[in-house]
Scaffold this motif. Structure first.
Motif, PDB file in Angstrom:
ATOM      1  N   THR A 121       0.833  -1.197   0.000  1.00 24.01           N
ATOM      2  CA  THR A 121       0.000   0.000   0.000  1.00 24.01           C
ATOM      3  C   THR A 121       0.874   1.255   0.000  1.00 24.01           C
ATOM      4  OG1 THR A 121      -0.074   0.140   2.414  1.00 24.01           O
ATOM      5  CG2 THR A 121      -1.764  -1.234   1.325  1.00 24.01           C
ATOM      6  N   ARG A 122       0.285   2.364  -0.397  1.00 25.55           N
ATOM      7  CA  ARG A 122       1.016   3.630  -0.385  1.00 25.55           C
ATOM      8  C   ARG A 122       1.410   4.020   1.038  1.00 25.55           C
ATOM      9  NH1 ARG A 122       1.600   7.297  -4.325  1.00 25.55           N
ATOM     10  NH2 ARG A 122      -0.029   6.288  -5.565  1.00 25.55           N
ATOM     11  N   ALA A 123       0.526   3.734   2.019  1.00 27.81           N
ATOM     12  CA  ALA A 123       0.828   4.098   3.409  1.00 27.81           C
ATOM     13  C   ALA A 123       2.068   3.366   3.908  1.00 27.81           C
ATOM     14  CB  ALA A 123      -0.372   3.789   4.301  1.00 27.81           C
ATOM     15  N   LEU A 124       2.141   2.048   3.657  1.00 26.17           N
ATOM     16  CA  LEU A 124       3.320   1.281   4.079  1.00 26.17           C
ATOM     17  C   LEU A 124       4.562   1.767   3.345  1.00 26.17           C
ATOM     18  CD1 LEU A 124       4.773  -1.009   5.507  1.00 26.17           C
ATOM     19  CD2 LEU A 124       3.949  -2.573   3.736  1.00 26.17           C
ATOM     20  N   LEU A 125       4.437   2.017   2.053  1.00 27.08           N
ATOM     21  CA  LEU A 125       5.576   2.483   1.269  1.00 27.08           C
ATOM     22  C   LEU A 125       6.094   3.809   1.784  1.00 27.08           C
ATOM     23  CD1 LEU A 125       7.431   2.034  -1.168  1.00 27.08           C
ATOM     24  CD2 LEU A 125       5.745   3.276  -2.553  1.00 27.08           C
ATOM     25  N   HIS A 126       5.195   4.734   2.132  1.00 23.55           N
ATOM     26  CA  HIS A 126       5.614   6.028   2.668  1.00 23.55           C
ATOM     27  C   HIS A 126       6.389   5.850   3.974  1.00 23.55           C
ATOM     28  CE1 HIS A 126       2.660   8.893   0.401  1.00 23.55           C
ATOM     29  NE2 HIS A 126       3.610   8.407  -0.370  1.00 23.55           N
ATOM     30  N   THR A 127       5.908   4.960   4.846  1.00 22.64           N
ATOM     31  CA  THR A 127       6.593   4.706   6.111  1.00 22.64           C
ATOM     32  C   THR A 127       8.017   4.235   5.865  1.00 22.64           C
ATOM     33  OG1 THR A 127       4.536   4.139   7.257  1.00 22.64           O
ATOM     34  CG2 THR A 127       6.569   3.322   8.231  1.00 22.64           C
ATOM     35  N   VAL A 128       8.170   3.293   4.940  1.00 24.66           N
ATOM     36  CA  VAL A 128       9.487   2.727   4.650  1.00 24.66           C
ATOM     37  C   VAL A 128      10.400   3.759   3.991  1.00 24.66           C
ATOM     38  CG1 VAL A 128      10.691   1.032   3.219  1.00 24.66           C
ATOM     39  CG2 VAL A 128       8.680   0.352   4.540  1.00 24.66           C
ATOM     40  N   LEU A 129       9.892   4.477   2.994  1.00 28.11           N
ATOM     41  CA  LEU A 129      10.723   5.464   2.303  1.00 28.11           C
ATOM     42  C   LEU A 129      11.156   6.579   3.248  1.00 28.11           C
ATOM     43  CD1 LEU A 129       8.863   5.703  -1.126  1.00 28.11           C
ATOM     44  CD2 LEU A 129      11.112   4.681  -0.693  1.00 28.11           C
ATOM     45  N   ASN A 130      10.266   6.983   4.135  1.00 26.69           N
ATOM     46  CA  ASN A 130      10.628   8.031   5.093  1.00 26.69           C
ATOM     47  C   ASN A 130      11.701   7.538   6.063  1.00 26.69           C
ATOM     48  OD1 ASN A 130       8.936  10.038   4.061  1.00 26.69           O
ATOM     49  ND2 ASN A 130       7.186   9.337   5.264  1.00 26.69           N
ATOM     50  N   GLN A 131      11.629   6.263   6.459  1.00 26.88           N
ATOM     51  CA  GLN A 131      12.670   5.711   7.319  1.00 26.88           C
ATOM     52  C   GLN A 131      14.003   5.669   6.583  1.00 26.88           C
ATOM     53  OE1 GLN A 131      12.082   2.163   9.530  1.00 26.88           O
ATOM     54  NE2 GLN A 131      10.046   2.679  10.248  1.00 26.88           N
ATOM     55  N   LEU A 132      13.972   5.232   5.333  1.00 27.37           N
ATOM     56  CA  LEU A 132      15.205   5.185   4.552  1.00 27.37           C
ATOM     57  C   LEU A 132      15.762   6.585   4.313  1.00 27.37           C
ATOM     58  CD1 LEU A 132      14.288   2.422   1.933  1.00 27.37           C
ATOM     59  CD2 LEU A 132      15.735   2.196   3.953  1.00 27.37           C
ATOM     60  N   ALA A 133      14.875   7.561   4.147  1.00 27.52           N
ATOM     61  CA  ALA A 133      15.320   8.940   3.955  1.00 27.52           C
ATOM     62  C   ALA A 133      16.030   9.473   5.196  1.00 27.52           C
ATOM     63  CB  ALA A 133      14.131   9.831   3.598  1.00 27.52           C
ATOM     64  N   GLU A 134      15.587   9.038   6.388  1.00 28.22           N
ATOM     65  CA  GLU A 134      16.189   9.496   7.639  1.00 28.22           C
ATOM     66  C   GLU A 134      17.660   9.129   7.730  1.00 28.22           C
ATOM     67  OE1 GLU A 134      15.199  11.161  10.339  1.00 28.22           O
ATOM     68  OE2 GLU A 134      13.188  11.642   9.606  1.00 28.22           O
ATOM     69  N   ILE A 135      18.060   8.020   7.086  1.00 26.39           N
ATOM     70  CA  ILE A 135      19.451   7.577   7.186  1.00 26.39           C
ATOM     71  C   ILE A 135      20.182   7.750   5.859  1.00 26.39           C
ATOM     72  CG2 ILE A 135      19.045   5.959   9.072  1.00 26.39           C
ATOM     73  CD1 ILE A 135      18.969   3.714   6.993  1.00 26.39           C
ATOM     74  N   GLY A 136      19.598   8.532   4.970  1.00 26.15           N
ATOM     75  CA  GLY A 136      20.279   8.851   3.724  1.00 26.15           C
ATOM     76  C   GLY A 136      20.283   7.763   2.690  1.00 26.15           C
ATOM     77  N   MET A 137      19.386   6.771   2.815  1.00 24.36           N
ATOM     78  CA  MET A 137      19.322   5.696   1.829  1.00 24.36           C
ATOM     79  C   MET A 137      18.262   5.944   0.761  1.00 24.36           C
ATOM     80  SD  MET A 137      19.993   2.178   3.973  1.00 24.36           S
ATOM     81  CE  MET A 137      19.928   1.212   2.445  1.00 24.36           C
ATOM     82  N   ALA A 138      17.527   7.034   0.860  1.00 21.47           N
ATOM     83  CA  ALA A 138      16.545   7.412  -0.160  1.00 21.47           C
ATOM     84  C   ALA A 138      16.296   8.908  -0.030  1.00 21.47           C
ATOM     85  CB  ALA A 138      15.242   6.637   0.025  1.00 21.47           C
ATOM     86  N   GLU A 139      15.938   9.533  -1.130  1.00 16.77           N
ATOM     87  CA  GLU A 139      15.585  10.951  -1.062  1.00 16.77           C
ATOM     88  C   GLU A 139      14.493  11.253  -2.088  1.00 16.77           C
ATOM     89  OE1 GLU A 139      19.065  12.769  -3.993  1.00 16.77           O
ATOM     90  OE2 GLU A 139      19.187  13.085  -1.826  1.00 16.77           O
ATOM     91  N   ARG A 140      13.566  12.105  -1.687  1.00 22.71           N
ATOM     92  CA  ARG A 140      12.475  12.472  -2.578  1.00 22.71           C
ATOM     93  C   ARG A 140      12.993  13.423  -3.650  1.00 22.71           C
ATOM     94  NH1 ARG A 140       6.975  12.299  -2.019  1.00 22.71           N
ATOM     95  NH2 ARG A 140       7.096  11.839   0.215  1.00 22.71           N
ATOM     96  N   LYS A 141      12.693  13.122  -4.897  1.00 23.77           N
ATOM     97  CA  LYS A 141      13.108  13.977  -6.001  1.00 23.77           C
ATOM     98  C   LYS A 141      12.199  15.203  -6.072  1.00 23.77           C
ATOM     99  CE  LYS A 141      13.973  12.154  -9.921  1.00 23.77           C
ATOM    100  NZ  LYS A 141      13.730  11.391 -11.173  1.00 23.77           N
ATOM    101  N   PRO A 142      12.717  16.335  -6.478  1.00 29.98           N
ATOM    102  CA  PRO A 142      11.868  17.525  -6.627  1.00 29.98           C
ATOM    103  C   PRO A 142      10.732  17.255  -7.608  1.00 29.98           C
ATOM    104  CG  PRO A 142      14.184  18.103  -6.765  1.00 29.98           C
ATOM    105  CD  PRO A 142      14.123  16.618  -6.788  1.00 29.98           C
ATOM    106  N   GLY A 143       9.531  17.379  -7.131  1.00 28.21           N
ATOM    107  CA  GLY A 143       8.376  17.238  -8.008  1.00 28.21           C
ATOM    108  C   GLY A 143       7.804  15.844  -8.085  1.00 28.21           C
TER     109      GLY A 143
END
Length: 295
Positions: free
Chosen positions: A121-143
């Motif tokens: 689901t999008r909700a689970l994916l957001h949780t995971v991506l935000n966790q990965l973003a916290e440690i520099g393993m993912a980043e949201r692209k502009p736009g």
């Protein structure tokens, strides 16, 4: 008044990690536990953490004081032979990290692509991506979309060990070094339990969490908040990179025995010897095959 709504699956998945965190901190009855510290440790928002705290209160682990928050009531002893499976957030993190390591997953993706690929689901994916973003393993692209950094390769792993080799022995030798009462005994018991229990592949998560508690406990004892922050960040990086254990029971035994030797030296007050043993422990671990590490 505590919320009577049963915890969600995510909240239930967080309960063992929250309990392990309380145990690792060696909290005593009456000690205060805040939402923010659990949010920081679990890398989730306040909503699921609040439900976790309320569930821990219902279980008698915490005591809720209206308008004053939560305090420790009684923390159950650890059972190192209880090898639970990773929760759905951890499982997806491990899959993403593993696919990036094998370069199956491209560096730039959209949320729709990830939802289709992993059937989540999008909700689970957001949780995971935000966790990965916290440690520099993912980043949201502009736009639109997300980008992943280069895979956690041999070079990045060696840089991680280089940092740990600077910080961790120095933690033991720090002038303000002071371990929490009972911490050595608790860590001894947990390592002994792993030595006594038959090794199972499903124990890899529990093994990693015990190892993380060992290394973070030493950093916390340094009295230097920046040492602790750096080692916690390394734990988060390794948690999502170490999606399995590929070294078998022999390496589990060696790691536990090395931990216990360090603990014994600390108990005798031989900090210089303990620091040297910790350095050797990290140097040996750094020579193992890349990425799938729990030490």
């Amino acid at each position: 008044m505590l919320n009577s709504t049963p915890p969600s699956r995510l909240q239930r998945d967080l309960l063992p990690r929250a309990t392990e965190y309380l145990r690792a901190r060696q909290l005593a009855p009456g000690d205060r536990v805040t939402e923010q510290e659990l949010c920081d440790h679990l890398q989730v928002s306040r909503t699921p953490v609040r439900a976790v705290l309320e569930e821990l209160a219902r279980q008698g682990i915490l005591h809720h004081e209206p308008r004053r928050g939560f305090r420790v009531e009684s923390i159950p002893a650890a059972d190192a032979t209880d090898f639970s499976e990773p929760n759905e957030v951890e499982s997806l993190c491990f899959r993403l990290a593993g696919d990036r390591h094998r370069e199956i997953l491209p560096r730039e993706v959209t949320e729709a692509d990830l939802m289709r690929r992993y059937g989540v689901t999008r909700a689970l994916l957001h949780t995971v991506l935000n966790q990965l973003a916290e440690i520099g393993m993912a980043e949201r692209k502009p736009g639109h979309g997300w980008a992943f950094p280069p895979a956690f390769d041999h070079s990045a792993r060696q840089e991680s060990y280089a940092l740990r080799l600077l910080i961790e022995p120095a933690s033991i030798l720090a002038e303000e070094f002071a371990l929490q009462p009972g911490w050595i005994e608790t860590m001894m018991q947990r390592n002994e339990a792993f030595l006594a229990a038959p090794w199972k592949e499903t124990a890899s998560i529990a093994l990693f969490e015990m190892n993380a508690a060992f290394h973070e406990g030493l950093a916390e004892a340094s009295g230097n908040r920046f040492f602790l922050s750096a080692i916690r960040q390394q734990s988060r990086l390794r948690r999502f990179s170490n999606y399995d254990w590929s070294f078998g029971a022999d390496r589990v035994r060696a790691s536990c025995l090395e931990h216990m030797d360090i603990l014994a030296r600390l108990e005798m007050g031989q900090r210089d010897v303990a620091a040297a043993l910790l350095r050797r422990h990290l140097e040996q671990a750094s020579t193992l095959s890349p990425v799938r590490l729990g030490t």
